[in-house]
Design an enzyme around this catalytic site. Structure first.
Site, PDB file in Angstrom:
ATOM      1  N   ASP A 122       0.853  -1.188   0.000  1.00 57.61           N
ATOM      2  CA  ASP A 122       0.000   0.000   0.000  1.00 57.61           C
ATOM      3  C   ASP A 122       0.891   1.241   0.000  1.00 57.61           C
ATOM      4  O   ASP A 122       1.890   1.305   0.713  1.00 57.61           O
ATOM      5  CB  ASP A 122      -0.923   0.005   1.222  1.00 57.61           C
ATOM      6  CG  ASP A 122      -2.054   1.012   1.076  1.00 57.61           C
ATOM      7  OD1 ASP A 122      -3.215   0.575   0.955  1.00 57.61           O
ATOM      8  OD2 ASP A 122      -1.785   2.233   1.070  1.00 57.61           O
ATOM      9  N   ILE A 123       0.517   2.230  -0.793  1.00 51.69           N
ATOM     10  CA  ILE A 123       1.340   3.436  -0.949  1.00 51.69           C
ATOM     11  C   ILE A 123       1.296   4.316   0.306  1.00 51.69           C
ATOM     12  O   ILE A 123       2.193   5.125   0.525  1.00 51.69           O
ATOM     13  CB  ILE A 123       0.869   4.207  -2.212  1.00 51.69           C
ATOM     14  CG1 ILE A 123       1.990   5.069  -2.790  1.00 51.69           C
ATOM     15  CG2 ILE A 123      -0.363   5.035  -1.956  1.00 51.69           C
ATOM     16  CD1 ILE A 123       1.716   5.563  -4.203  1.00 51.69           C
ATOM     17  N   ASN A 159     -12.863  -3.070   2.511  1.00 54.64           N
ATOM     18  CA  ASN A 159     -13.810  -1.952   2.532  1.00 54.64           C
ATOM     19  C   ASN A 159     -14.706  -2.064   1.309  1.00 54.64           C
ATOM     20  O   ASN A 159     -14.213  -2.276   0.195  1.00 54.64           O
ATOM     21  CB  ASN A 159     -13.059  -0.618   2.515  1.00 54.64           C
ATOM     22  CG  ASN A 159     -12.258  -0.385   3.786  1.00 54.64           C
ATOM     23  OD1 ASN A 159     -12.705  -0.750   4.871  1.00 54.64           O
ATOM     24  ND2 ASN A 159     -11.089   0.199   3.670  1.00 54.64           N
ATOM     25  N   VAL A 183     -10.968   2.913  -3.692  1.00 54.54           N
ATOM     26  CA  VAL A 183     -10.592   2.389  -5.010  1.00 54.54           C
ATOM     27  C   VAL A 183     -11.545   1.254  -5.359  1.00 54.54           C
ATOM     28  O   VAL A 183     -11.608   0.239  -4.651  1.00 54.54           O
ATOM     29  CB  VAL A 183      -9.130   1.888  -5.013  1.00 54.54           C
ATOM     30  CG1 VAL A 183      -8.786   1.283  -6.375  1.00 54.54           C
ATOM     31  CG2 VAL A 183      -8.156   3.024  -4.683  1.00 54.54           C
ATOM     32  N   HIS A 205     -10.130  -5.213  -3.322  1.00 56.55           N
ATOM     33  CA  HIS A 205      -8.813  -5.468  -2.731  1.00 56.55           C
ATOM     34  C   HIS A 205      -8.973  -5.862  -1.278  1.00 56.55           C
ATOM     35  O   HIS A 205      -9.875  -5.395  -0.587  1.00 56.55           O
ATOM     36  CB  HIS A 205      -7.891  -4.241  -2.848  1.00 56.55           C
ATOM     37  CG  HIS A 205      -8.511  -2.964  -2.390  1.00 56.55           C
ATOM     38  ND1 HIS A 205      -9.407  -2.268  -3.176  1.00 56.55           N
ATOM     39  CD2 HIS A 205      -8.382  -2.262  -1.242  1.00 56.55           C
ATOM     40  CE1 HIS A 205      -9.795  -1.183  -2.523  1.00 56.55           C
ATOM     41  NE2 HIS A 205      -9.205  -1.159  -1.336  1.00 56.55           N
ATOM     42  N   HIS A 256      -7.013  -5.642   2.196  1.00 58.47           N
ATOM     43  CA  HIS A 256      -5.888  -5.093   2.953  1.00 58.47           C
ATOM     44  C   HIS A 256      -5.375  -6.183   3.909  1.00 58.47           C
ATOM     45  O   HIS A 256      -6.163  -6.852   4.569  1.00 58.47           O
ATOM     46  CB  HIS A 256      -6.331  -3.916   3.827  1.00 58.47           C
ATOM     47  CG  HIS A 256      -6.809  -2.713   3.085  1.00 58.47           C
ATOM     48  ND1 HIS A 256      -6.041  -1.581   2.919  1.00 58.47           N
ATOM     49  CD2 HIS A 256      -7.996  -2.448   2.485  1.00 58.47           C
ATOM     50  CE1 HIS A 256      -6.732  -0.668   2.253  1.00 58.47           C
ATOM     51  NE2 HIS A 256      -7.931  -1.168   1.976  1.00 58.47           N
TER      52      HIS A 256
HETATM   53  P1  AMP Z   1      -9.800   1.528   0.191  1.00 56.17           P
HETATM   54  O1  AMP Z   1     -10.138   2.745   0.990  1.00 56.17           O
HETATM   55  O2  AMP Z   1     -10.083   0.253   0.916  1.00 56.17           O
HETATM   56  O3  AMP Z   1     -10.410   1.577  -1.201  1.00 56.17           O
HETATM   57  O4  AMP Z   1      -8.218   1.524   0.053  1.00 56.17           O
HETATM   58  C1  AMP Z   1      -7.524   1.966  -1.071  1.00 56.17           C
HETATM   59  C2  AMP Z   1      -6.065   1.837  -0.728  1.00 56.17           C
HETATM   60  O5  AMP Z   1      -5.318   1.942  -1.919  1.00 56.17           O
HETATM   61  C3  AMP Z   1      -5.530   2.924   0.239  1.00 56.17           C
HETATM   62  O6  AMP Z   1      -4.996   2.300   1.401  1.00 56.17           O
HETATM   63  C4  AMP Z   1      -4.466   3.630  -0.590  1.00 56.17           C
HETATM   64  O7  AMP Z   1      -3.348   4.028   0.172  1.00 56.17           O
HETATM   65  C5  AMP Z   1      -4.104   2.572  -1.619  1.00 56.17           C
HETATM   66  N1  AMP Z   1      -3.562   3.072  -2.876  1.00 56.17           N
HETATM   67  C6  AMP Z   1      -4.095   4.014  -3.679  1.00 56.17           C
HETATM   68  N2  AMP Z   1      -3.331   4.188  -4.771  1.00 56.17           N
HETATM   69  C7  AMP Z   1      -2.293   3.323  -4.664  1.00 56.17           C
HETATM   70  C8  AMP Z   1      -1.157   3.017  -5.480  1.00 56.17           C
HETATM   71  N3  AMP Z   1      -0.917   3.648  -6.637  1.00 56.17           N
HETATM   72  N4  AMP Z   1      -0.281   2.075  -5.028  1.00 56.17           N
HETATM   73  C9  AMP Z   1      -0.506   1.441  -3.870  1.00 56.17           C
HETATM   74  N5  AMP Z   1      -1.565   1.669  -3.069  1.00 56.17           N
HETATM   75  C10 AMP Z   1      -2.442   2.600  -3.451  1.00 56.17           C
END
Ligand code: AMP
Ligand code: ZN
Length: 118
Positions: A32-33, A88, A97, A101, A103
């Site tokens: 995760d970024i 989520n 996103v 996914h 986490h």
């Molecule tokens: P969610 O709120 O469950 O949709 O989580 C989306 C996750 O994606 C967040 O923890 C972000 O930090 C992560 N994220 C967004 N863009 C990127 C990326 N380019 N590379 C890695 N993680 C990302």
């Protein structure tokens, strides 16, 4: 299969870089970024599906494989004494996103309790 405006489809296709922890034909795991703990991985099916709310029986095999490999990956990455898996989903679940996914969050210290009061 791939949705053009989806950031995680682009990561799965290698069009946006990521720090990969695991990859096979149908699953990608990357860092995760914005990690919230020392271990913070995201596991995605490479085939686009927006969220858990859109999943059906056809997704059961890949979801099962993802869950079944979470423990090994968490341990490999340093979460050796437990971790948390979070999916989520949708507006209420605060999904940001819209490519499904999981986490994987952990580290040496205990995480905060699961749902904090705001
Ligand atoms: P969610 O709120 O469950 O949709 O989580 C989306 C996750 O994606 C967040 O923890 C972000 O930090 C992560 N994220 C967004 N863009 C990127 C990326 N380019 N590379 C890695 N993680 C990302
Ligand atoms: Zn996607």
């Amino acid at each position: 299969m791939k949705k053009d405006d989806c950031i995680f489809c682009k990561i799965a296709a290698g069009e946006i870089p990521s720090k990969k922890a695991y990859e096979d034909d149908e699953i990608l795991v990357f860092q995760d970024i914005q990690p919230v703990a020392p271990v913070h991985l995201l596991m995605i099916p490479k085939a686009h599906v927006a969220s858990l709310a859109e999943c059906g029986p056809e997704h059961a095999p890949v979801l099962g494989r993802m869950m079944a490999m979470a423990g090994r990956l968490a341990s490999e990455q340093g979460a050796r004494d437990g971790f948390r898996t979070i999916v989520n989903t949708g507006r209420v679940g605060r999904q940001d996103v819209y490519h499904l996914h999981i986490h994987i969050i952990g580290g040496p210290d205990r995480l905060p309790r699961m749902i904090a009061a705001e």
